[in-house]
Scaffold this motif. Structure first.
Motif, PDB file in Angstrom:
ATOM      1  N   ARG A  15     -54.295   5.480 -35.396  1.00 28.26           N
ATOM      2  CA  ARG A  15     -55.646   4.939 -35.550  1.00 28.26           C
ATOM      3  C   ARG A  15     -55.899   4.359 -36.940  1.00 28.26           C
ATOM      4  O   ARG A  15     -56.985   3.865 -37.221  1.00 28.26           O
ATOM      5  CB  ARG A  15     -56.677   6.035 -35.256  1.00 28.26           C
ATOM      6  N   GLU A  16     -54.914   4.430 -37.801  1.00 29.33           N
ATOM      7  CA  GLU A  16     -55.054   3.903 -39.155  1.00 29.33           C
ATOM      8  C   GLU A  16     -54.456   2.500 -39.243  1.00 29.33           C
ATOM      9  O   GLU A  16     -53.346   2.280 -38.763  1.00 29.33           O
ATOM     10  CB  GLU A  16     -54.317   4.807 -40.155  1.00 29.33           C
ATOM     11  N   PRO A  17     -55.144   1.547 -39.869  1.00 28.15           N
ATOM     12  CA  PRO A  17     -54.518   0.237 -40.097  1.00 28.15           C
ATOM     13  C   PRO A  17     -53.287   0.395 -40.990  1.00 28.15           C
ATOM     14  O   PRO A  17     -53.308   1.119 -41.987  1.00 28.15           O
ATOM     15  CB  PRO A  17     -55.610  -0.561 -40.808  1.00 28.15           C
ATOM     16  N   ALA A  18     -52.207  -0.264 -40.608  1.00 27.73           N
ATOM     17  CA  ALA A  18     -50.957  -0.183 -41.368  1.00 27.73           C
ATOM     18  C   ALA A  18     -51.051  -1.061 -42.613  1.00 27.73           C
ATOM     19  O   ALA A  18     -51.773  -2.061 -42.645  1.00 27.73           O
ATOM     20  CB  ALA A  18     -49.796  -0.613 -40.484  1.00 27.73           C
ATOM     21  N   LYS A  19     -50.280  -0.693 -43.611  1.00 31.29           N
ATOM     22  CA  LYS A  19     -50.250  -1.432 -44.878  1.00 31.29           C
ATOM     23  C   LYS A  19     -49.222  -2.563 -44.810  1.00 31.29           C
ATOM     24  O   LYS A  19     -48.184  -2.415 -44.161  1.00 31.29           O
ATOM     25  CB  LYS A  19     -49.902  -0.482 -46.018  1.00 31.29           C
ATOM     26  N   PRO A  20     -49.489  -3.655 -45.493  1.00 31.15           N
ATOM     27  CA  PRO A  20     -48.510  -4.754 -45.515  1.00 31.15           C
ATOM     28  C   PRO A  20     -47.206  -4.316 -46.175  1.00 31.15           C
ATOM     29  O   PRO A  20     -47.198  -3.508 -47.108  1.00 31.15           O
ATOM     30  CB  PRO A  20     -49.187  -5.829 -46.365  1.00 31.15           C
ATOM     31  N   VAL A  21     -46.118  -4.869 -45.707  1.00 30.95           N
ATOM     32  CA  VAL A  21     -44.810  -4.646 -46.319  1.00 30.95           C
ATOM     33  C   VAL A  21     -44.749  -5.490 -47.578  1.00 30.95           C
ATOM     34  O   VAL A  21     -45.100  -6.678 -47.567  1.00 30.95           O
ATOM     35  CB  VAL A  21     -43.676  -5.040 -45.350  1.00 30.95           C
ATOM     36  N   ILE A  22     -44.316  -4.871 -48.667  1.00 35.29           N
ATOM     37  CA  ILE A  22     -44.188  -5.572 -49.937  1.00 35.29           C
ATOM     38  C   ILE A  22     -42.716  -5.787 -50.282  1.00 35.29           C
ATOM     39  O   ILE A  22     -42.323  -6.841 -50.745  1.00 35.29           O
ATOM     40  CB  ILE A  22     -44.904  -4.792 -51.064  1.00 35.29           C
ATOM     41  N   ASP A  23     -41.903  -4.762 -50.028  1.00 37.47           N
ATOM     42  CA  ASP A  23     -40.478  -4.820 -50.378  1.00 37.47           C
ATOM     43  C   ASP A  23     -39.630  -5.104 -49.147  1.00 37.47           C
ATOM     44  O   ASP A  23     -39.594  -4.308 -48.204  1.00 37.47           O
ATOM     45  CB  ASP A  23     -40.038  -3.494 -51.006  1.00 37.47           C
ATOM     46  N   GLU A  27     -34.339  -0.431 -47.120  1.00 36.80           N
ATOM     47  CA  GLU A  27     -35.178   0.565 -46.456  1.00 36.80           C
ATOM     48  C   GLU A  27     -35.963  -0.065 -45.300  1.00 36.80           C
ATOM     49  O   GLU A  27     -36.105   0.533 -44.229  1.00 36.80           O
ATOM     50  CB  GLU A  27     -36.132   1.197 -47.475  1.00 36.80           C
ATOM     51  N   LEU A  28     -36.465  -1.278 -45.501  1.00 38.76           N
ATOM     52  CA  LEU A  28     -37.161  -1.988 -44.432  1.00 38.76           C
ATOM     53  C   LEU A  28     -36.196  -2.286 -43.287  1.00 38.76           C
ATOM     54  O   LEU A  28     -36.530  -2.093 -42.114  1.00 38.76           O
ATOM     55  CB  LEU A  28     -37.779  -3.290 -44.943  1.00 38.76           C
ATOM     56  N   ARG A  29     -35.000  -2.740 -43.606  1.00 37.56           N
ATOM     57  CA  ARG A  29     -34.025  -3.050 -42.562  1.00 37.56           C
ATOM     58  C   ARG A  29     -33.621  -1.793 -41.793  1.00 37.56           C
ATOM     59  O   ARG A  29     -33.420  -1.834 -40.577  1.00 37.56           O
ATOM     60  CB  ARG A  29     -32.833  -3.784 -43.163  1.00 37.56           C
ATOM     61  N   LYS A  30     -33.562  -0.649 -42.461  1.00 31.58           N
ATOM     62  CA  LYS A  30     -33.280   0.625 -41.780  1.00 31.58           C
ATOM     63  C   LYS A  30     -34.430   0.980 -40.838  1.00 31.58           C
ATOM     64  O   LYS A  30     -34.204   1.422 -39.706  1.00 31.58           O
ATOM     65  CB  LYS A  30     -33.074   1.738 -42.812  1.00 31.58           C
ATOM     66  N   LEU A  31     -35.675   0.767 -41.279  1.00 34.09           N
ATOM     67  CA  LEU A  31     -36.835   1.009 -40.429  1.00 34.09           C
ATOM     68  C   LEU A  31     -36.765   0.138 -39.178  1.00 34.09           C
ATOM     69  O   LEU A  31     -36.985   0.618 -38.063  1.00 34.09           O
ATOM     70  CB  LEU A  31     -38.139   0.735 -41.197  1.00 34.09           C
ATOM     71  N   ILE A  32     -36.433  -1.135 -39.336  1.00 37.95           N
ATOM     72  CA  ILE A  32     -36.337  -2.046 -38.204  1.00 37.95           C
ATOM     73  C   ILE A  32     -35.226  -1.595 -37.249  1.00 37.95           C
ATOM     74  O   ILE A  32     -35.410  -1.616 -36.023  1.00 37.95           O
ATOM     75  CB  ILE A  32     -36.136  -3.500 -38.690  1.00 37.95           C
ATOM     76  N   THR A  33     -34.107  -1.133 -37.788  1.00 37.98           N
ATOM     77  CA  THR A  33     -33.022  -0.607 -36.950  1.00 37.98           C
ATOM     78  C   THR A  33     -33.477   0.631 -36.197  1.00 37.98           C
ATOM     79  O   THR A  33     -33.238   0.756 -34.986  1.00 37.98           O
ATOM     80  CB  THR A  33     -31.787  -0.284 -37.816  1.00 37.98           C
ATOM     81  N   TYR A 113     -42.783 -12.501 -41.104  1.00 39.14           N
ATOM     82  CA  TYR A 113     -41.524 -12.569 -41.837  1.00 39.14           C
ATOM     83  C   TYR A 113     -40.456 -11.766 -41.109  1.00 39.14           C
ATOM     84  O   TYR A 113     -40.762 -10.850 -40.348  1.00 39.14           O
ATOM     85  CB  TYR A 113     -41.718 -12.000 -43.253  1.00 39.14           C
ATOM     86  N   ASN A 114     -39.211 -12.108 -41.398  1.00 40.42           N
ATOM     87  CA  ASN A 114     -38.113 -11.295 -40.884  1.00 40.42           C
ATOM     88  C   ASN A 114     -37.770 -10.219 -41.916  1.00 40.42           C
ATOM     89  O   ASN A 114     -38.445 -10.089 -42.943  1.00 40.42           O
ATOM     90  CB  ASN A 114     -36.900 -12.159 -40.506  1.00 40.42           C
ATOM     91  N   ALA A 115     -36.732  -9.464 -41.655  1.00 39.43           N
ATOM     92  CA  ALA A 115     -36.370  -8.322 -42.503  1.00 39.43           C
ATOM     93  C   ALA A 115     -35.974  -8.724 -43.920  1.00 39.43           C
ATOM     94  O   ALA A 115     -35.925  -7.880 -44.819  1.00 39.43           O
ATOM     95  CB  ALA A 115     -35.225  -7.551 -41.852  1.00 39.43           C
ATOM     96  N   TYR A 116     -35.680  -9.989 -44.125  1.00 36.33           N
ATOM     97  CA  TYR A 116     -35.251 -10.467 -45.442  1.00 36.33           C
ATOM     98  C   TYR A 116     -36.355 -11.225 -46.176  1.00 36.33           C
ATOM     99  O   TYR A 116     -36.132 -11.773 -47.244  1.00 36.33           O
ATOM    100  CB  TYR A 116     -34.009 -11.345 -45.292  1.00 36.33           C
ATOM    101  N   GLY A 117     -37.544 -11.295 -45.578  1.00 36.64           N
ATOM    102  CA  GLY A 117     -38.665 -11.971 -46.212  1.00 36.64           C
ATOM    103  C   GLY A 117     -38.760 -13.450 -45.896  1.00 36.64           C
ATOM    104  O   GLY A 117     -39.582 -14.159 -46.477  1.00 36.64           O
ATOM    105  N   ASP A 118     -37.934 -13.932 -44.957  1.00 31.68           N
ATOM    106  CA  ASP A 118     -37.996 -15.335 -44.557  1.00 31.68           C
ATOM    107  C   ASP A 118     -39.140 -15.521 -43.557  1.00 31.68           C
ATOM    108  O   ASP A 118     -39.301 -14.710 -42.639  1.00 31.68           O
ATOM    109  CB  ASP A 118     -36.682 -15.775 -43.896  1.00 31.68           C
ATOM    110  N   PRO A 119     -39.929 -16.602 -43.701  1.00 31.92           N
ATOM    111  CA  PRO A 119     -41.027 -16.832 -42.761  1.00 31.92           C
ATOM    112  C   PRO A 119     -40.498 -17.125 -41.351  1.00 31.92           C
ATOM    113  O   PRO A 119     -39.489 -17.818 -41.195  1.00 31.92           O
ATOM    114  CB  PRO A 119     -41.754 -18.051 -43.320  1.00 31.92           C
TER     115      PRO A 119
END
Length: 180
Positions: A15-23, A27-33, A113-119
């Motif tokens: 129920r909480e709005p998620a925060k934008p990804v900054i980095d 770690e982000l790619r592991k989350l996506i996996t 964006y994708n996992a590498y920050g590409d639009p």
């Protein structure tokens, strides 16, 4: 491979709005996996980070299991090119075993964006549009039961109350969707 437990609909993180990804890092790619592997293990069409307890604006999706395509979107922004709507069955891994006709927009344009920050941009209709809207709602703290009318919501709550995982001492809160 790390299959994560899926949070059920009465979990406050949903129920909480998620925060934008900054980095856009390993770690982000592991989350996506982890999201992808968990979604596939649970036979879902999509899975948002809050559903595994991570409050970041990331989701993975697989809207047509026959097609074999997997995708993800980070920090999505959704727009609708027209007013056309669809009304059809929708379910959620956080509300297991419950499906209900839910009204959504038929067509969607999602930018992020994708996992590498590409639009990236996703343009879709039908099931793909439904999936993108459903997962983006999760990032805003909205569940599909928030989108249905009172009659459908009543039927949904009856089905949930009979589910083996439902806790009658901790009933869910229903809120109004912030989206059109």
């Amino acid at each position: 491979m790390t299959i994560q437990p899926i949070r059920l609909f009465d979990d406050p993180v949903l129920r909480e709005p998620a925060k934008p990804v900054i980095d856009f890092d390993a770690e982000l790619r592991k989350l996506i996996t982890d999201l992808t592997e968990t979604m596939l293990e649970k036979h879902g069409a999509g899975l948002a980070a809050p559903q595994i307890g991570v409050g970041l604006r990331v989701f993975v999706f697989h809207p047509d299991l026959a097609e074999g395509e997997l995708a993800h979107l980070v920090n999505p922004v959704v727009d609708f090119p027209d007013e056309e709507e669809q009304d059809g069955p929708e379910g959620c891994l956080s509300i297991p075993g419950v499906y209900l006709d839910t009204r959504r927009r038929m067509n969607v344009v999602a930018k992020g964006y994708n996992a590498y920050g590409d639009p990236v941009q996703i343009v879709g209709s039908g099931q793909l549009a439904r999936c993108v809207q459903h997962e983006t709602d999760h990032l805003d703290g909205v569940l599909f039961l928030d989108r249905v009318d009172l009659e459908r919501r009543t039927r949904l709550m009856e089905a949930i109350s009979q589910a083996g995982w439902y806790d009658p001492d901790n009933p869910p809160t229903i809120k109004t969707s912030p989206h059109r």
